[in-house]
Design an enzyme around this catalytic site. Structure first.
Site, PDB file in Angstrom:
ATOM      1  N   GLU A 174     -86.767  87.474  -7.312  1.00 47.18           N
ATOM      2  CA  GLU A 174     -87.208  87.604  -5.911  1.00 47.18           C
ATOM      3  C   GLU A 174     -87.269  86.243  -5.218  1.00 47.18           C
ATOM      4  O   GLU A 174     -86.950  86.123  -4.035  1.00 47.18           O
ATOM      5  CB  GLU A 174     -88.569  88.297  -5.867  1.00 47.18           C
ATOM      6  CG  GLU A 174     -88.468  89.749  -6.298  1.00 47.18           C
ATOM      7  CD  GLU A 174     -89.822  90.390  -6.570  1.00 47.18           C
ATOM      8  OE1 GLU A 174     -90.560  89.893  -7.446  1.00 47.18           O
ATOM      9  OE2 GLU A 174     -90.141  91.373  -5.908  1.00 47.18           O
ATOM     10  N   GLY A 225     -90.381  88.267 -10.267  1.00 44.65           N
ATOM     11  CA  GLY A 225     -90.654  87.314  -9.182  1.00 44.65           C
ATOM     12  C   GLY A 225     -89.666  86.165  -9.146  1.00 44.65           C
ATOM     13  O   GLY A 225     -89.471  85.548  -8.091  1.00 44.65           O
ATOM     14  N   GLU A 272     -89.838  94.895 -13.690  1.00 41.23           N
ATOM     15  CA  GLU A 272     -91.229  95.314 -13.454  1.00 41.23           C
ATOM     16  C   GLU A 272     -91.547  96.701 -13.991  1.00 41.23           C
ATOM     17  O   GLU A 272     -92.675  96.961 -14.427  1.00 41.23           O
ATOM     18  CB  GLU A 272     -91.555  95.262 -11.953  1.00 41.23           C
ATOM     19  CG  GLU A 272     -91.687  93.872 -11.384  1.00 41.23           C
ATOM     20  CD  GLU A 272     -90.372  93.262 -10.918  1.00 41.23           C
ATOM     21  OE1 GLU A 272     -89.292  93.836 -11.219  1.00 41.23           O
ATOM     22  OE2 GLU A 272     -90.411  92.227 -10.241  1.00 41.23           O
ATOM     23  N   ALA A 290     -93.548  87.031 -12.012  1.00 50.01           N
ATOM     24  CA  ALA A 290     -94.941  86.812 -11.618  1.00 50.01           C
ATOM     25  C   ALA A 290     -95.767  86.700 -12.898  1.00 50.01           C
ATOM     26  O   ALA A 290     -95.374  87.216 -13.953  1.00 50.01           O
ATOM     27  CB  ALA A 290     -95.417  87.974 -10.760  1.00 50.01           C
TER      28      ALA A 290
HETATM   29  N1  COA Z   1     -95.959  85.879 -16.982  1.00 44.14           N
HETATM   30  C1  COA Z   1     -96.785  85.178 -17.770  1.00 44.14           C
HETATM   31  N2  COA Z   1     -96.377  84.556 -18.874  1.00 44.14           N
HETATM   32  C2  COA Z   1     -95.068  84.654 -19.192  1.00 44.14           C
HETATM   33  C3  COA Z   1     -94.161  85.365 -18.417  1.00 44.14           C
HETATM   34  C4  COA Z   1     -94.658  85.997 -17.253  1.00 44.14           C
HETATM   35  N3  COA Z   1     -93.864  86.682 -16.414  1.00 44.14           N
HETATM   36  N4  COA Z   1     -92.938  85.292 -19.005  1.00 44.14           N
HETATM   37  C5  COA Z   1     -93.092  84.535 -20.100  1.00 44.14           C
HETATM   38  N5  COA Z   1     -94.366  84.157 -20.231  1.00 44.14           N
HETATM   39  C6  COA Z   1     -94.976  83.331 -21.287  1.00 44.14           C
HETATM   40  C7  COA Z   1     -95.113  84.108 -22.588  1.00 44.14           C
HETATM   41  O1  COA Z   1     -96.309  84.887 -22.560  1.00 44.14           O
HETATM   42  C8  COA Z   1     -95.169  82.976 -23.569  1.00 44.14           C
HETATM   43  O2  COA Z   1     -96.471  82.402 -23.543  1.00 44.14           O
HETATM   44  P1  COA Z   1     -97.227  82.015 -24.945  1.00 44.14           P
HETATM   45  O3  COA Z   1     -96.307  81.016 -25.592  1.00 44.14           O
HETATM   46  O4  COA Z   1     -98.501  81.428 -24.481  1.00 44.14           O
HETATM   47  O5  COA Z   1     -97.347  83.290 -25.704  1.00 44.14           O
HETATM   48  C9  COA Z   1     -94.218  81.944 -22.974  1.00 44.14           C
HETATM   49  O6  COA Z   1     -94.113  82.265 -21.597  1.00 44.14           O
HETATM   50  C10 COA Z   1     -92.823  82.004 -23.584  1.00 44.14           C
HETATM   51  O7  COA Z   1     -92.338  83.338 -23.439  1.00 44.14           O
HETATM   52  P2  COA Z   1     -91.700  84.173 -24.658  1.00 44.14           P
HETATM   53  O8  COA Z   1     -91.804  85.623 -24.318  1.00 44.14           O
HETATM   54  O9  COA Z   1     -92.302  83.739 -25.949  1.00 44.14           O
HETATM   55  O10 COA Z   1     -90.190  83.659 -24.586  1.00 44.14           O
HETATM   56  P3  COA Z   1     -88.911  84.419 -25.123  1.00 44.14           P
HETATM   57  O11 COA Z   1     -87.804  83.433 -25.041  1.00 44.14           O
HETATM   58  O12 COA Z   1     -89.176  85.085 -26.422  1.00 44.14           O
HETATM   59  O13 COA Z   1     -88.637  85.618 -24.065  1.00 44.14           O
HETATM   60  C11 COA Z   1     -88.402  86.528 -21.836  1.00 44.14           C
HETATM   61  C12 COA Z   1     -88.243  85.300 -22.754  1.00 44.14           C
HETATM   62  C13 COA Z   1     -88.114  86.078 -20.412  1.00 44.14           C
HETATM   63  C14 COA Z   1     -87.413  87.624 -22.238  1.00 44.14           C
HETATM   64  C15 COA Z   1     -89.853  87.067 -21.960  1.00 44.14           C
HETATM   65  O14 COA Z   1     -90.754  85.982 -21.809  1.00 44.14           O
HETATM   66  C16 COA Z   1     -90.211  88.095 -20.913  1.00 44.14           C
HETATM   67  O15 COA Z   1     -89.790  89.242 -21.018  1.00 44.14           O
HETATM   68  N6  COA Z   1     -91.019  87.712 -19.886  1.00 44.14           N
HETATM   69  C17 COA Z   1     -91.528  88.622 -18.907  1.00 44.14           C
HETATM   70  C18 COA Z   1     -90.463  89.022 -17.906  1.00 44.14           C
HETATM   71  C19 COA Z   1     -91.032  89.992 -16.890  1.00 44.14           C
HETATM   72  O16 COA Z   1     -91.384  91.118 -17.205  1.00 44.14           O
HETATM   73  N7  COA Z   1     -91.144  89.546 -15.625  1.00 44.14           N
HETATM   74  C20 COA Z   1     -91.606  90.352 -14.560  1.00 44.14           C
HETATM   75  C21 COA Z   1     -93.062  90.197 -14.364  1.00 44.14           C
HETATM   76  S1  COA Z   1     -93.652  91.266 -13.066  1.00 44.14           S
END
Ligand code: COA
Length: 257
Positions: free
Chosen positions: A111, A108, A131, A63
């Protein structure tokens, strides 16, 4: 339809691509509403099987955290309900939905895959419910659908630890049905979708309905739902055709009636 959702059709099979790669396809309100609208479009055009995948390196990384950060409790509950509406629509659609998990399927994203009928993953997929790292819980069905997919103890471990698992582990615990090389994933999902699309659509819809309804019922009641659905298949011309074709040793020609 907005450009965060791409919807293509190849005959009876539809392909929905979540197209927000710069944000790893994070589920904003717009994306969730787009998924719901796409499912309705598919229903209206009598799609027989739908594949959901993500553009770029993610399936869906969760999400939208930026959108959620300043939400009030009421807004958060409303956002959770929006995710549930999309999942409920996917489950009540009369055609199977296959998740083609090309990369991160987190929060999400996991999910969304769980609201599909089943999932295939690429060897690059990473799945999880992270989460708790944000001090919240899954809000789009992750606690309930995950426990129904992988069992209570495994769901608890995934949700309490927030850990990411790879495709091989997801396969081992039954979170995905099969794992393919990245460049084969979509072709394999399409192959399965095309196969489903050759079957009698009334029967496929009936099976999907009974699977979903039966999962929440005591066994005897669920079996009664199967009895009623089995009987209803005999209202169709396809049932007569399917059985006649078998007895006449020829291929059945289903018309969807
Ligand atoms: N919501 C909003 N933005 C998200 C996102 C999310 N769930 N997951 C990734 N993004 C965005 C990042 O903020 C980044 O944006 P920016 O370039 O404007 O800063 C872009 O997507 C790329 O993500 P980044 O973290 O730089 O990629 P990465 O390859 O280094 O890491 C993940 C990948 C998936 C490990 C990492 O993005 C992550 O942990 N995301 C969140 C996962 C999460 O907690 N999901 C549950 C949400 S309730």
């Amino acid at each position: 339809m907005s450009d965060v959702i791409l919807l293509e059709h190849e005959g009876p099979v539809s392909l929905l691509t979540i197209n927000r790669p710069d944000k790893l396809n994070a589920l904003s309100r717009e994306v969730l509403e787009g998924v719901a609208a796409a499912v309705k479009t598919c229903e209206a055009r009598e799609t027989r099987a739908l594949i959901i995948t993500g553009a770029g390196k993610a399936f869906v990384a969760g999400a939208d955290i930026a959108a959620m950060k300043d939400m009030s409790p009421e807004q958060a509950a409303e956002f959770s309900a929006l995710g549930h509406r999309a999942g409920d629509l996917m489950e009540s659609a009369p055609f199977p939905i296959i998740a083609a998990i090309n990369g991160f399927a987190l929060g999400g994203g996991c999910e969304l895959a769980l609201a599909c009928d089943f999932a295939y993953a690429s060897t690059k997929a990473k799945l999880g419910q992270p989460e708790v790292n944000l001090a919240v819980i899954p809000g789009f069905g992750g606690t309930q659908r995950l426990l129904r997919r992988v069992g209570l103890a495994m769901a608890r471990e995934l949700v309490y630890t927030g850990k990411m698992i790879d495709a091989a582990e997801a396969l081992r615990i039954g979170l995905v049905n099969a794992v393919f090389e990245p460049d084969e994933l979509l072709a394999k999902a399409k192959e399965t979708a095309q196969l489903v699309a050759t079957k009698g659509p009334f029967a496929i819809a009936a099976a999907k309905r009974v699977f979903n309804e039966g999962a929440d019922l005591p066994l005897r009641e669920a079996n009664q739902a199967e009895v009623a659905a089995f009987g209803s298949c005999f209202t169709t011309a396809d049932q007569k055709e399917g059985m006649a074709a078998f007895l006449e040793r020829r291929d059945a020609k289903f018309t969807g009636r």
